[in-house]
Design a protein around this motif. Sequence first.
Motif, PDB file in Angstrom:
ATOM      1  N   GLY A  58       0.843  -1.195   0.000  1.00 58.47           N
ATOM      2  CA  GLY A  58       0.000   0.000   0.000  1.00 58.47           C
ATOM      3  C   GLY A  58       0.867   1.228   0.000  1.00 58.47           C
ATOM      4  O   GLY A  58       2.051   1.151   0.325  1.00 58.47           O
ATOM      5  N   TYR A  71      -3.741  -5.605   0.485  1.00 57.95           N
ATOM      6  CA  TYR A  71      -3.564  -4.234   0.032  1.00 57.95           C
ATOM      7  C   TYR A  71      -4.313  -3.301   0.978  1.00 57.95           C
ATOM      8  O   TYR A  71      -5.509  -3.473   1.208  1.00 57.95           O
ATOM      9  CB  TYR A  71      -4.070  -4.072  -1.399  1.00 57.95           C
ATOM     10  CG  TYR A  71      -4.119  -2.628  -1.847  1.00 57.95           C
ATOM     11  CD1 TYR A  71      -2.946  -1.872  -1.901  1.00 57.95           C
ATOM     12  CD2 TYR A  71      -5.320  -2.022  -2.179  1.00 57.95           C
ATOM     13  CE1 TYR A  71      -2.984  -0.544  -2.278  1.00 57.95           C
ATOM     14  CE2 TYR A  71      -5.358  -0.691  -2.568  1.00 57.95           C
ATOM     15  CZ  TYR A  71      -4.186   0.050  -2.616  1.00 57.95           C
ATOM     16  OH  TYR A  71      -4.226   1.365  -2.976  1.00 57.95           O
ATOM     17  N   TYR A 103      -5.182   0.762   2.242  1.00 59.06           N
ATOM     18  CA  TYR A 103      -5.208   2.156   1.810  1.00 59.06           C
ATOM     19  C   TYR A 103      -5.968   2.967   2.847  1.00 59.06           C
ATOM     20  O   TYR A 103      -7.071   2.586   3.260  1.00 59.06           O
ATOM     21  CB  TYR A 103      -5.866   2.267   0.435  1.00 59.06           C
ATOM     22  CG  TYR A 103      -5.900   3.675  -0.094  1.00 59.06           C
ATOM     23  CD1 TYR A 103      -4.712   4.379  -0.260  1.00 59.06           C
ATOM     24  CD2 TYR A 103      -7.097   4.290  -0.407  1.00 59.06           C
ATOM     25  CE1 TYR A 103      -4.726   5.674  -0.723  1.00 59.06           C
ATOM     26  CE2 TYR A 103      -7.119   5.598  -0.879  1.00 59.06           C
ATOM     27  CZ  TYR A 103      -5.930   6.286  -1.032  1.00 59.06           C
ATOM     28  OH  TYR A 103      -5.951   7.572  -1.488  1.00 59.06           O
ATOM     29  N   GLU A 143      -8.115  -5.230   0.124  1.00 65.85           N
ATOM     30  CA  GLU A 143      -8.271  -6.575  -0.416  1.00 65.85           C
ATOM     31  C   GLU A 143      -7.225  -7.494   0.179  1.00 65.85           C
ATOM     32  O   GLU A 143      -6.072  -7.106   0.387  1.00 65.85           O
ATOM     33  CB  GLU A 143      -8.118  -6.540  -1.945  1.00 65.85           C
ATOM     34  CG  GLU A 143      -8.490  -7.857  -2.602  1.00 65.85           C
ATOM     35  CD  GLU A 143      -8.534  -7.759  -4.119  1.00 65.85           C
ATOM     36  OE1 GLU A 143      -8.368  -6.653  -4.654  1.00 65.85           O
ATOM     37  OE2 GLU A 143      -8.730  -8.809  -4.758  1.00 65.85           O
ATOM     38  N   ILE A 201      -4.047 -11.671  -6.274  1.00 66.43           N
ATOM     39  CA  ILE A 201      -3.942 -10.212  -6.140  1.00 66.43           C
ATOM     40  C   ILE A 201      -3.181  -9.611  -7.317  1.00 66.43           C
ATOM     41  O   ILE A 201      -3.567  -8.584  -7.864  1.00 66.43           O
ATOM     42  CB  ILE A 201      -3.205  -9.842  -4.825  1.00 66.43           C
ATOM     43  CG1 ILE A 201      -4.071 -10.150  -3.611  1.00 66.43           C
ATOM     44  CG2 ILE A 201      -2.768  -8.386  -4.825  1.00 66.43           C
ATOM     45  CD1 ILE A 201      -4.948  -9.044  -3.131  1.00 66.43           C
ATOM     46  N   PRO A 219      -6.917  -9.087  -9.441  1.00 65.60           N
ATOM     47  CA  PRO A 219      -7.498  -8.549  -8.209  1.00 65.60           C
ATOM     48  C   PRO A 219      -8.995  -8.295  -8.391  1.00 65.60           C
ATOM     49  O   PRO A 219      -9.442  -7.979  -9.484  1.00 65.60           O
ATOM     50  CB  PRO A 219      -6.731  -7.248  -8.006  1.00 65.60           C
ATOM     51  CG  PRO A 219      -6.228  -6.877  -9.336  1.00 65.60           C
ATOM     52  CD  PRO A 219      -6.004  -8.142 -10.100  1.00 65.60           C
ATOM     53  N   LYS A 265     -10.723  -5.999  -6.665  1.00 67.77           N
ATOM     54  CA  LYS A 265     -11.108  -4.602  -6.459  1.00 67.77           C
ATOM     55  C   LYS A 265     -10.375  -3.704  -7.447  1.00 67.77           C
ATOM     56  O   LYS A 265      -9.204  -3.903  -7.756  1.00 67.77           O
ATOM     57  CB  LYS A 265     -10.754  -4.162  -5.028  1.00 67.77           C
ATOM     58  CG  LYS A 265     -11.512  -4.891  -3.952  1.00 67.77           C
ATOM     59  CD  LYS A 265     -12.691  -4.058  -3.476  1.00 67.77           C
ATOM     60  CE  LYS A 265     -13.610  -4.806  -2.524  1.00 67.77           C
ATOM     61  NZ  LYS A 265     -12.963  -5.228  -1.289  1.00 67.77           N
ATOM     62  N   THR A 303      -7.192  -1.950  -5.936  1.00 69.29           N
ATOM     63  CA  THR A 303      -6.013  -2.816  -5.882  1.00 69.29           C
ATOM     64  C   THR A 303      -5.331  -2.858  -7.245  1.00 69.29           C
ATOM     65  O   THR A 303      -4.114  -2.713  -7.360  1.00 69.29           O
ATOM     66  CB  THR A 303      -6.419  -4.242  -5.467  1.00 69.29           C
ATOM     67  OG1 THR A 303      -7.352  -4.144  -4.406  1.00 69.29           O
ATOM     68  CG2 THR A 303      -5.223  -5.048  -5.049  1.00 69.29           C
ATOM     69  N   GLU A 304      -6.159  -3.016  -8.262  1.00 72.98           N
ATOM     70  CA  GLU A 304      -5.613  -3.105  -9.606  1.00 72.98           C
ATOM     71  C   GLU A 304      -4.876  -1.820  -9.974  1.00 72.98           C
ATOM     72  O   GLU A 304      -3.758  -1.847 -10.495  1.00 72.98           O
ATOM     73  CB  GLU A 304      -6.742  -3.382 -10.601  1.00 72.98           C
ATOM     74  CG  GLU A 304      -6.223  -3.738 -11.970  1.00 72.98           C
ATOM     75  CD  GLU A 304      -7.354  -4.011 -12.948  1.00 72.98           C
ATOM     76  OE1 GLU A 304      -8.491  -4.239 -12.501  1.00 72.98           O
ATOM     77  OE2 GLU A 304      -7.088  -3.976 -14.149  1.00 72.98           O
ATOM     78  N   TYR A 364      -3.441   0.277  -8.032  1.00 73.48           N
ATOM     79  CA  TYR A 364      -2.184   0.402  -7.289  1.00 73.48           C
ATOM     80  C   TYR A 364      -1.128  -0.528  -7.875  1.00 73.48           C
ATOM     81  O   TYR A 364       0.026  -0.140  -8.086  1.00 73.48           O
ATOM     82  CB  TYR A 364      -2.410   0.076  -5.812  1.00 73.48           C
ATOM     83  CG  TYR A 364      -1.153   0.217  -4.985  1.00 73.48           C
ATOM     84  CD1 TYR A 364      -0.607   1.475  -4.743  1.00 73.48           C
ATOM     85  CD2 TYR A 364      -0.512  -0.896  -4.460  1.00 73.48           C
ATOM     86  CE1 TYR A 364       0.548   1.616  -4.008  1.00 73.48           C
ATOM     87  CE2 TYR A 364       0.651  -0.766  -3.722  1.00 73.48           C
ATOM     88  CZ  TYR A 364       1.171   0.496  -3.492  1.00 73.48           C
ATOM     89  OH  TYR A 364       2.312   0.636  -2.765  1.00 73.48           O
TER      90      TYR A 364
END
Lengths: 267, 314
Positions: free
Chosen positions: A51, A234, A236, A242, A249, A253, A255, A258-259, A261
């Motif tokens: 993160g 992950y 944030y 997630e 991941i 992923p 979410k 997440t993707e 990032y």
Amino acid sequence: MVKKIITNKLKHDEIIKAESKNLNFFYADGTQALNGVSLPVYENKITALIGPSGCGKSTFLRCFNRMHDLYPGNRYDGQIILQPDNTNILLTDVDPIEVRMRISMVFQKPNPFPKSIYENVAYGLRVRGESKKRTLDEKVEEALKGASLWNEVKDRLQDLAFNLSGGQQQRLCIARALATEPEIMLFDEPTSALDPIATMNIEELMSELKQKLSILIVTHNMQQAARISDYTAYMYLGKLIEFDATNKIFTNPSKKETEDYITGKFG
Amino acid sequence: MTIQNKPAANKNLDSIRKTIANHKRHDFIFASLGTLVIASLTITLLILFLDLVIDGYPRFNLDFFSNFPSRRAARAGILSAWIGSSLVLLVTFFVAVPLGITSGVYLEEYAKKNWFSDLIEINVSNLAGVPSIIYGLLALGLFVYSFGLGQSILTAGLTLALLMLPIVIVSTREAIRSIPVHIREAAYAVGATKWQVCRNHVIPYSYGGILTGVIIGMARAIGETAPVITIGALTFIAFLPPSPIGLEPPFINFDWLESGFTVLPIQMFNWISRPQLAFHVNAAATGAVIIMLTLLMNGFAIKLRYNIRKKIKW
């Protein structure tokens, strides 16, 4: 949904070593650094926390050995259940020293004591009241071997730890954390101050260590998380976005955040 | 593609060089000013010291150190004074150092940080600057009259210990504060208790800084005159306190603590107030001895601190 998670666990056949449940954390100035984080740490697996800076990964990690207790005014709310004895290690009547004796930690910057190599590794044992020279010798050797440092330092155990290189110092710190046979080891960005070769050594070491214990690692380096971890979380803004198997991941992923990032669109 | 040497770029470079030269001139001015100030101070001190040594030169012989004070200047020595000074400093050291280090560690590591600890901090720092005569008056009231310790070596040692205490406390705290957080956390992370962290890490790593404070304090204590006069030190002493080390068991006795005494600065003060010039020579020689003792102590401390710090790098 619930069913899917259960089958997932069965498939992996994982044992939970520790689990945070709805963990909130407040610093002394009132800022809430963690917001309802629930996350399992599986036995003999490496769990990575990723993160952006300030997302609370280190704060979360430091809850596991009650490091925040060192500074007055910090407050935990929620649970971290340590197995197999089902203890909530955040309870005020659980002694943080007991927790630290079971869960050890390796820091971001190598931080050996200004003492000899031997004394650095032996310190955790001495703190536990061990004073027999033979036992100490054996355990120090075992820990240094475990941290793949033995061959480099066996002839100069009485040298000052500061004379070692940065990577060696970090492995010395791992040996120090290992000597007391912890159940979980926490790593707080252990390679961020090291060069690529020293980093590789430490990563290999972690993969070996997980045979014996469970590892929770904070890392800024996504490739590192992808290389070594079995599970990735992950985070944030103090929240867990997630958590899943590392493969999942990094490849698929569930979410959008997440993707973003992971692909570098953000963070 | 060829790179052309544009005149505009040259001009720019010139102005950069000019700016650098200009800035370096500031460097030079400050450095010369600093050298001048330091040199004038050192030279003044050196001249004063040399003057003392030259004035007192005729008296630098063994007799001077092994004779009691006498009515005849040529036979007078500083035996009782230097032994008195040493014994007083011994008491001071063994009282002020443990108390000072303990207080410093407690204030820094254990005490809760609130307005009360702030108040204590301000007061401790303030005490380091209180005129020594105040300590002397306090000691006269407290040690001599209330506790009935008399005009003894013990009283003088305790008085100078009071004087030295704030210096030791402040330097202990400073030394502790300079230990990096990550070293402290490393010790806690392996499961050490607060006391283990203090004993195995905090105190050993602060020795260098503490030592500096101790020596500064001792050097101040050795030259202090006012508080020792206030508690009633004798000016003319032709006997020695009982020896702290005996030949028969228990080998150590503490009778000397209750003995009357004089110290080097008082001896010097005594001689300088005599009308005969011959005594002034004695006074000069005593002054040189005090300065040399202080120098020796400081030199020893610096060496010791250097040895300790060599092992500790953050």
